[in-house]
Design a protein around this motif. Structure first.
Motif, PDB file in Angstrom:
ATOM      1  N   LEU A  36     -39.140  12.229 -40.434  1.00 54.95           N
ATOM      2  CA  LEU A  36     -39.181  11.586 -39.131  1.00 54.95           C
ATOM      3  C   LEU A  36     -37.977  10.685 -38.926  1.00 54.95           C
ATOM      4  O   LEU A  36     -37.361  10.680 -37.846  1.00 54.95           O
ATOM      5  CB  LEU A  36     -40.481  10.779 -38.994  1.00 54.95           C
ATOM      6  N   PRO A  64     -47.092  11.725 -31.319  1.00 60.36           N
ATOM      7  CA  PRO A  64     -47.631  11.581 -32.676  1.00 60.36           C
ATOM      8  C   PRO A  64     -49.052  12.115 -32.763  1.00 60.36           C
ATOM      9  O   PRO A  64     -49.848  11.998 -31.829  1.00 60.36           O
ATOM     10  CB  PRO A  64     -47.576  10.069 -32.933  1.00 60.36           C
ATOM     11  N   THR A 122     -40.142  11.074 -27.938  1.00 63.71           N
ATOM     12  CA  THR A 122     -41.481  11.654 -28.026  1.00 63.71           C
ATOM     13  C   THR A 122     -41.680  12.789 -27.019  1.00 63.71           C
ATOM     14  O   THR A 122     -42.392  13.754 -27.300  1.00 63.71           O
ATOM     15  CB  THR A 122     -42.541  10.577 -27.806  1.00 63.71           C
ATOM     16  N   TRP A 136     -44.554   4.976 -36.016  1.00 64.38           N
ATOM     17  CA  TRP A 136     -43.492   5.627 -35.256  1.00 64.38           C
ATOM     18  C   TRP A 136     -42.578   4.607 -34.592  1.00 64.38           C
ATOM     19  O   TRP A 136     -41.351   4.801 -34.566  1.00 64.38           O
ATOM     20  CB  TRP A 136     -44.098   6.573 -34.215  1.00 64.38           C
TER      21      TRP A 136
END
Length: 677
Positions: free
Chosen positions: A363, A389, A383, A435
């Motif tokens: 990631l 996620p 995103t 994240w």
């Protein structure tokens, strides 16, 4: 061994619940003369080279025209999971190995193949016929990769840097996935060595440049310099400044402002060059960009969003996934003497930390590459391109546990459901924080400038070590898996026009279901055998370490299904030869047993019956292998229950004085009518 022969039969009888045919085969095994069927080493090497060079000569039947394997729902040739795609390298190798008469000969061929892998690793030569083939494999978008879906579920138009080999997928068994990792390692290692070689050549070829030149920071500064006192059209003197500059002439000065204006074609070219320079400057700011994602713009600046090149993550195979699943399972986090002190919330937090630790390298690398390709991007831009996620714990849940969990949800109380909802909120909060923190930590860096996410050389060495030291039972497990899938494909492709018969379609679909169930159990045995943590907690009957009774019983079911389908196809093709294109008629005949009445609703079916009788009556092949019968009898009945009737037809062939049948016999037709009570 001689002493284990009888206990093996007893175990199969008591635990595997297999039939008498399989028990008879095991009882008939004679390992005393196994050495007599052994091939020599030269023959084993020859088999390996034939497969590698494409000289096996296996003629697989072509699938019907106008079809292509797209999804399992609409195509019967869709490949099976945990086997090997038909016509590819591993399937060809295992088909050749299965032709040998002893397991020792198979092991000898496998040993020669592993030695060839070592040679190819040293010479950086990948295995052939392993990459995606549009004519044999399903489209790439339907391939379910053996990777975790919560990382980069979308990642539209992204590509791995210096790598084009496909990831290990579910259509290959464990050995096939290891060979896919081998090809990935070959490609990555060759790319690394090539870059190092180019860097050394570039350093050795660089020489100091003694010529001094003037470089302007901007092309516009060069054009908009204060005009000199030299007349227009003459070259200005730079002697007073002590500088040297390329030859150019001043442009005409406008009377309205101090800007530079030119009415010459040369100035138009300079202005065009300025625009190109600005575009080139903006392009150079996008480090590691691959291509624009059409229709997607950055939120804050409105610039075009670019898909970057990404670092290839660690290639995952089934055995590694099983190890990670065990590491993140509820049992592993709750076991131990101090587990009672941990509440459920703490256990979930521990599992999430382990999952995030596994996800973070990939990631973080992808976020760095995205920032380098899109300097003004924000987290929402990432995103929207990369995918939202997801719960990482879902990736480590066994597929067999999902149906049981869905059934248990109905019996749960309100308190338990509330507890599960609280756990879901905790997981969602942890994912968002992870994240967001990773995005803040990521600095713009193109994938080509990053360190690799895994060590290519040690990864390939582990693959070779696994293939060299694997147990023969595991090898036979994988050979059996591939050959079960190949048997289904062979029957399916050989069906021809019989595939349109309803009962044949049902039989082939049932065979596919049986094969898929057996492949799943065989894959479970071979992957769980590589994970020591599952040796005592697997929860199923196992022949010590190598096979389970469920897998053996499932394989016997597949063998019985293959026998039934083969006999059914022979009957269907024979009937279609007598009744061309009459699929419904053949289906009705095959659904009846001997002596049952067959009903014909259509006139065409009745006519085909009579035509077949006529063809059979007068057809005299020159070399008929089966003797002609002296008497034939046919019985035809109607379906009218109120006025039942039947017609009996008998005819025989007349023999001459030499005893030869001349085909001119007598014919007797009798019609019988009866009245209903």
């Amino acid at each position: 061994e001689e002493g284990l022969h009888t206990p093996m039969i007893d175990w199969l009888t008591n635990h595997a619940q297999i039939g008498h045919v399989t028990k008879g085969l095991v009882d008939a095994m004679n390992w005393s003369n196994a050495a007599d069927d052994m091939i020599d080493e030269e023959e084993a090497v020859s088999i390996v080279h034939q497969v590698l060079n494409g000289e096996t000569g296996l003629g697989f039947p072509d699938p019907p025209g106008g079809v292509h394997p797209t999804t399992q729902a609409d195509h019967v040739f869709y490949p099976m999971a945990k086997a090997a795609p038909v016509g590819r390298f591993l399937s060809l190798l295992f088909v050749q190995m299965s032709k040998l008469r002893s397991a020792s000969s198979m092991a000898l061929v496998w040993s020669a193949f592993v030695r060839e892998l070592r040679i190819r690793w040293d010479t950086r030569e990948s295995l052939p016929n392993m990459s995606h083939n549009a004519g044999l494999d399903p489209p790439r978008d339907v391939l379910k990769k053996t990777s975790f879906s919560t990382i980069g579920v979308k990642a539209k138009l992204a590509a791995f840097v210096h790598s084009s080999e496909p990831d290990p997928d579910e259509f290959h068994c464990l050995i096939g996935q290891k060979l896919q990792v081998f090809n990935i390692g070959i490609e990555c290692a060759a790319a690394v060595e090539l870059l190092e070689s180019e860097a050394l050549e570039q350093e050795s070829s660089q020489e100091p440049d003694l010529d001094e030149t003037v470089e302007f920071e901007d092309v516009e500064d060069q054009i908009k310099q204060p005009k000199s006192n030299a007349p227009v059209g003459r070259r200005p003197s730079f002697a007073s400044s002590g500088r040297s500059t390329p030859d150019f002439y001043d442009a005409m000065e406008s009377r309205y402002d101090n800007s530079v204006v030119s009415n010459t074609p040369d100035m138009v070219g300079i202005q065009t060059g300025l625009k190109r320079a600005r575009l080139e400057t903006k392009r150079q700011q996008r480090k590691g960009a691959r291509c624009p994602v059409h229709g997607v713009n950055l939120l804050e600046t409105g610039d075009q969003l670019y898909a970057p090149y990404l670092q290839r993550p660690f290639p995952l195979t089934d055995d590694i996934i099983v190890e990670r699943r065990v590491m993140l399972s509820r049992r592993s986090t709750a076991s131990g003497p101090a587990s009672f002190k941990l509440d459920k919330r703490q256990r979930v937090q521990d599992r999430m930390e382990i999952a995030h630790r596994l996800q973070k390298p990939q990631l973080l690398s992808d976020m760095k590459a995205f920032k380098a390709a899109n300097p003004s991007a924000v987290f929402q831009d990432f995103t929207s391109w990369y995918g939202n996620p997801g719960n990482p714990l879902d990736d480590y849940t066994d597929d067999t546990e999902a149906p049981q969990q869905s059934l248990d949800n109905f019996a749960k109380s309100a308190a338990v459901k509330l507890d599960n909802a609280s756990e879901a909120i905790q997981i969602l909060t942890s994912i968002r924080e992870f994240w967001a923190d990773t995005w803040k930590e990521a600095t713009a860096c193109a994938a080509v400038k990053q360190q690799p996410l895994f060590d290519v050389f040690s990864t390939v060495e582990r693959v070779l070590d696994y293939l060299e030291t694997m147990h023969p039972a595991g090898l036979l497990n994988q050979v059996l898996s591939v050959n079960l899938s190949m048997s289904h494909f062979t029957l399916l492709a050989s069906a021809g026009e019989a595939i349109h018969v309803g009962i044949v379609q049902v039989a082939l679909e049932k065979l596919r279901q049986n094969v898929e169930a057996a492949l799943k159990l065989l894959s479970r045995d071979v992957t769980n055998g590589t994970c020591p943590a599952l040796s005592d907690s697997a929860g199923f009957e196992r022949l010590p370490k190598h096979a389970s009774s469920e897998a053996i019983a499932a394989c016997e079911v597949v063998c019985n299904s293959i026998t039934d389908v083969e006999a059914l196809l022979c009957r269907a093709l024979s009937l279609l030869h007598k009744f061309p294109m009459q699929y419904d008629l053949v289906n009705k005949i095959l659904r009846r047993t001997d002596g049952d009445m067959i009903e014909f609703d259509e006139k065409e079916g009745r006519m085909e019956i009579l035509k077949a009788i006529q063809r059979n009556r007068f057809q005299e092949p020159p070399n008929e292998p089966i003797p002609r019968p002296s008497l034939r009898e046919y019985l035809l009945r109607n379906r009218d229950e109120s006025n039942p009737c039947q017609m009996c037809v008998r005819f025989g062939d007349k023999s001459n004085e030499a005893g030869e049948i001349d085909g001119r016999g007598g014919l007797l037709v009798a019609l019988t009518k009866s009245c209903g009570d």
